[in-house]
Design a protein around this motif. Structure first.
Motif, short mmCIF file in Angstrom:
data_model
loop_
_atom_site.label_atom_id
_atom_site.label_comp_id
_atom_site.label_asym_id
_atom_site.label_seq_id
_atom_site.Cartn_x
_atom_site.Cartn_y
_atom_site.Cartn_z
N ASP A 62 1.09 -1.47 -0.08
CA ASP A 62 -0.20 0.10 0.47
C ASP A 62 0.81 1.33 -0.03
O ASP A 62 1.63 1.49 0.72
CB ASP A 62 -1.23 0.34 1.40
N LYS A 63 0.68 1.97 -1.29
CA LYS A 63 1.29 3.03 -1.53
C LYS A 63 0.81 4.37 -2.09
O LYS A 63 -0.05 3.55 -3.13
CB LYS A 63 2.91 2.97 -1.30
N ASP A 64 1.20 5.43 -2.13
CA ASP A 64 0.54 6.64 -3.13
C ASP A 64 1.78 6.45 -4.03
O ASP A 64 1.81 6.99 -5.04
CB ASP A 64 0.05 7.80 -2.28
N ILE A 65 3.15 6.43 -3.63
CA ILE A 65 4.32 7.54 -3.87
C ILE A 65 5.65 6.42 -3.92
O ILE A 65 5.51 5.88 -2.88
CB ILE A 65 4.52 8.68 -3.65
N VAL A 66 6.25 5.80 -4.96
CA VAL A 66 7.23 4.63 -5.49
C VAL A 66 8.59 6.15 -5.38
O VAL A 66 8.55 6.43 -5.96
CB VAL A 66 7.50 3.98 -6.34
N VAL A 67 9.50 6.20 -3.97
CA VAL A 67 10.53 6.29 -4.60
C VAL A 67 11.62 6.04 -4.70
O VAL A 67 11.80 5.43 -3.86
CB VAL A 67 10.50 7.83 -3.38
N PRO A 68 12.83 6.28 -5.49
CA PRO A 68 14.01 5.70 -5.61
C PRO A 68 15.05 6.61 -4.80
O PRO A 68 14.94 7.79 -4.85
CB PRO A 68 14.10 5.48 -6.92
N ILE A 69 16.00 5.91 -4.28
CA ILE A 69 16.55 6.00 -3.27
C ILE A 69 18.04 7.16 -4.50
O ILE A 69 18.05 6.41 -5.62
CB ILE A 69 17.29 5.84 -2.62
N PRO A 70 17.82 8.32 -4.68
CA PRO A 70 18.50 9.22 -6.26
C PRO A 70 19.68 9.09 -5.85
O PRO A 70 21.20 8.71 -4.49
CB PRO A 70 18.39 11.12 -5.63
N VAL A 71 20.82 9.41 -6.88
CA VAL A 71 22.62 9.25 -6.51
C VAL A 71 22.65 10.86 -6.90
O VAL A 71 21.95 11.52 -7.64
CB VAL A 71 22.79 8.64 -7.88
N SER A 72 23.90 10.95 -6.49
CA SER A 72 24.55 12.29 -6.86
C SER A 72 24.83 12.69 -8.44
O SER A 72 24.68 11.66 -9.49
CB SER A 72 25.61 12.69 -6.07
N HIS A 73 24.68 14.11 -8.67
CA HIS A 73 24.95 14.35 -10.11
C HIS A 73 26.55 14.11 -10.48
O HIS A 73 26.24 13.87 -11.64
CB HIS A 73 24.79 15.56 -10.04
N TYR A 74 27.52 13.27 -10.00
CA TYR A 74 28.78 12.53 -9.95
C TYR A 74 28.25 11.82 -10.61
O TYR A 74 28.92 11.11 -11.55
CB TYR A 74 29.66 12.91 -9.01
#
Length: 137
Positions: A28-40
């Motif tokens: 049960d969720k509304d939003i799935v958020v991947p852990i981001p990586v840096s621009h580098y």
């Protein structure tokens, strides 16, 4: 994971994709958020390994890396990881997060510090719940 993440074998994302998507579909969720990586990391690696594993899933990039260059967790010991400061920032107004059930997804869970910081920021922004899953521990 080493071959996929650090050696750039992007096609290995398919090994994880189907089962991970099925698991996510049953939470049960509304939003799935991947852990981001840096621009580098994005420039040097060319992809976010979590986003790759979630190909076909609707994702929200509401988190970003606050620092210009985020060091890889793998280069730190447990104590150093636990003492790191908040590495994330919000990409959106907190109004879009208020009352939402958020699912955080990462590739590897080691100390829990990454998930802790991401969840803490999302709760501060008003998330109703924050759950997390990772592919490996």
């Amino acid at each position: 994971m080493q071959q996929y993440k650090f050696n750039g074998d992007y096609l290995l994302k398919g090994v994880f994709n189907h089962d991970l998507i099925q698991l996510i579909d049953n939470i049960d969720k509304d939003i799935v958020v991947p852990i981001p990586v840096s621009h580098y990391t994005m420039q040097t690696r060319g992809f976010n390994q979590v986003v790759g594993m979630l190909d076909g899933q609707t994702l929200s990039d509401i988190l970003s890396i606050a620092a210009s260059k985020k060091d890889h967790q793998s280069q730190f010991g447990r104590r150093e990881r636990m003492n790191r400061q908040q590495p994330f920032a919000l990409n959106v107004s907190s109004q879009l997060i208020v009352g939402q059930r958020i699912l955080l997804v990462d590739d590897v869970y080691t100390t829990g510090n990454t998930m802790y910081h991401a969840a803490n920021l999302l709760y501060q922004a008003g998330a109703k719940t924050v759950k997390s899953i990772s592919l490996a521990r």
